[in-house]
Design an enzyme around this catalytic site. Structure first.
Site, PDB file in Angstrom:
ATOM      1  N   CYS A   1       0.779  -1.246   0.000  1.00 58.16           N
ATOM      2  CA  CYS A   1       0.000   0.000   0.000  1.00 58.16           C
ATOM      3  C   CYS A   1       0.807   1.291   0.000  1.00 58.16           C
ATOM      4  O   CYS A   1       0.734   2.082  -0.948  1.00 58.16           O
ATOM      5  CB  CYS A   1      -0.924  -0.001   1.218  1.00 58.16           C
TER       6      CYS A   1
ATOM      7  N   HIS B   1      -2.958   6.549   4.177  1.00 64.40           N
ATOM      8  CA  HIS B   1      -1.867   5.600   4.454  1.00 64.40           C
ATOM      9  C   HIS B   1      -0.483   6.143   4.106  1.00 64.40           C
ATOM     10  O   HIS B   1       0.397   5.403   3.643  1.00 64.40           O
ATOM     11  CB  HIS B   1      -2.108   4.268   3.752  1.00 64.40           C
TER      12      HIS B   1
END
Length: 573
Positions: A96, A152
């Site tokens: 990610c 994130h």
């Protein structure tokens, strides 16, 4: 030559899935000589800067879109891709944070210090503040910028938040994964907190709304309240289809015949996301944006095969540097494309969106030297050759070193125990431990992956630390040519050495107990002040505090939480 144990699929199986009918053998469209990433193409002929909608999905497998032969229904993605340009030589990162950081900065991980793992919720770490981000460049070009979905990229201090990094508005989560309804995220036993934010505030009132629906409604609201005469950039980073596997029942019902429960739930989430993209496209048309818009669709990494995803027929999965971890689903849909309805085999990487989109926006790239991305719009819109000839997938000096790697195996110029991977032209090199290396077909069986006969496993090569593949001729990475072509291995190792000389130190600080949601009103969010932020940054351990009394309190808290919690496991990435 490695020996393979074919335990469930054969050439006939591949033909039945339709993959060998793909034009995998088409000659590479990569130029022989690399060009300057700052080199500008001919100015766009658009009457005004286009509206840009960038849609990023989370953990969607390479196989998991209708036009790749999937059993999952994605009619919207199929139609948009068919009417636009499919990117079939498109690369992302295996997990990610790396993909998101490279999208936002246009730089490889080694140039931002984020080359190891992800940014974890309790780490005093974030996207380096000296980086000029994509939304900041678009703001400079006169764009209104909005983000909806998963960030994130760190949040330990307010300067790290999306609204401080170029976005006018933000609705979404700061951490890596949350419950789709409650927005709770647990970073280990007992370390749980709420994670849904509106701007820089906690959005407590939005709890209970399924995130895919919530985010889509927000995009529609943004479009309704903005003027299509003014350029807009919306970054839609769906939480879907990352775990936990949660979907409204009406979508699960469509896949009730699927025997594998994880695959059934996962398929429902993909179809729900597909309908969300349909609603976003409809809103673009309803509010007058569509005719001057560019829609980019991208996945962030390979699918997690043990959570319902499939990268078949590619090798590997999320978290690996095999093709199943780094080859992404990507397409561009826009009325502004000159050559529509085609498939492009031009080499494209996620870093390329930064210079491409800024160029489309008529922004200025001269004050952001050293980008690793290229402007690939001529390749996408006009079918020209890609200016990109190679991709550094990564160099991670902190990842577990391969047991059988050595400097000797790397011709004395590279330690092959180090995890690294690079693509140059048609060749791909991997060193160290590339990660889980099986070929895993779609999980249609009830007890998958428990059945031994539905996997195809590599039965030797476990003592290796170097692999070489001709990706154009062998996209499934079945034939390791490292022994036959030591000349190519050496050439690509030299490219790794070159890139490694430009790398900055890894930023991967120890976790800080002050980040615990219990100390922040029950929610994940910024916890460090400007005064003490720097003392917790660094590689490895936090620096010593200048305040002895404060240090002792933190040490006690650290000891307490270390006893209470276990470290985040790899399947929580």
């Amino acid at each position: 030559m490695a020996v393979y144990a074919l335990t469930g699929f054969s050439l006939v199986s591949l033909l039945s899935f339709g993959y060998l009918s793909w034009d995998w053998m088409k000659p590479s469209l990569v130029a022989d000589v690399a060009t300057d990433p700052m080199e500008k193409s001919l100015p766009p002929t658009f009457a005004r800067p286009p509206h840009i909608i960038f849609i990023l999905t989370d953990d969607q497998g390479y196989h998991d879109v209708g036009y790749h032969g999937s059993d999952i229904q994605t009619p919207t993605l199929d139609r948009l891709a068919a009417e636009g340009v499919k990117l079939e030589n498109y690369y992302i990162q295996p997990i990610c944070t790396p993909s998101r950081s490279q999208l936002i900065t246009g730089r490889y991980q080694i140039h931002t210090g984020l080359q190891h793992s992800i940014i974890r919720p309790r780490q005093p770490n974030c996207l380096p503040l000296d980086q000029v981000t994509l939304p900041q460049k678009l703001q400079e070009a006169g764009y209104s910028t909005h983000m909806v979905g998963k960030w994130h990229l760190g949040f330990y201090k307010k300067e790290c938040l999306p609204t401080r990094r170029g976005f006018d508005t933000f609705l979404g989560s700061l951490t890596g994964n949350v419950d789709y309804y409650t927005y709770d995220n647990c970073d280990g036993p007992g370390v749980c907190g709420y994670d849904l934010h509106e701007g820089e505030d906690v959005a407590w009132d939005q709890s209970g709304k399924y995130s895919t629906f919530l985010y889509t409604q927000r995009v529609s609201k943004i479009l309704a309240s903005h003027s299509p005469k003014e350029p807009i950039f919306i970054y839609v980073a769906f939480q879907a289809v990352h775990t936990p596997l949660q979907s409204p029942k009406e979508y699960i019902y469509r896949y009730r015949s699927m025997g594998n429960v994880a695959r059934r739930k996962y398929a429902a989430m993909v179809t729900c996301m597909d309908e969300a993209v349909k609603n976003i496209t409809w809103a673009l048309k309803k509010y007058g944006y569509y005719d001057n818009s560019v829609i980019v669709f991208s996945t962030d990494n390979g699918g997690q095969t043990f959570s319902g995803g499939s990268n078949w027929p590619l090798r590997g999965r999320k978290g690996t540097y095999w093709e199943g971890g780094v080859r992404g689903i990507g397409f561009v849909h826009s009325p502004l494309i000159k050559r529509k309805r085609r498939t492009s085999w031009a080499l494209v990487h996620i870093t390329d969106w930064y210079p491409t989109l800024v160029s489309l926006a008529r922004g200025n790239l001269s004050n952001v030297p050293g980008l690793d991305g290229y402007n690939v719009w001529p390749a996408i819109s006009e079918g020209k050759e890609s200016p990109r000839t190679e991709i550094l997938h990564n160099i991670d000096p902190l990842y577990n070193h391969a047991k059988y790697g050595s400097l000797e195996d790397g011709f004395g110029i590279w330690n092959t125990a180090v995890q690294a991977s690079i693509r140059v032209g048609e060749w791909k090199l991997l060193t160290g431990d590339p990660g889980y290396s099986d070929w895993i077909p779609p999980q249609t069986l009830t007890n998958f992956p428990g059945s031994w006969w539905n996997l195809e496993r590599l039965t030797d090569g476990l003592r290796k630390s170097v692999w070489l593949f001709n990706i154009t001729a062998d996209p499934y990475e079945r034939y390791d040519l490292s022994d036959q072509r030591p000349d190519v291995v050496r050439t690509l190792l030299m490219r790794l050495v070159h890139y490694n000389r430009t790398a900055i130190p890894v930023r991967y600080p120890a976790e800080n107990p002050r980040a615990h949601p219990d100390f922040n009103g029950g929610a994940w969010g910024p916890w460090a002040s400007e005064d003490d932020a720097e003392e917790w940054e660094g590689v490895g351990k936090p620096l010593k505090s200048r305040n002895k009394k404060k240090k002792c309190k933190i040490c006690k808290l650290r000891s307490f939480f270390r006893k209470l919690n276990t470290r985040l496991m790899s399947n929580r990435i």
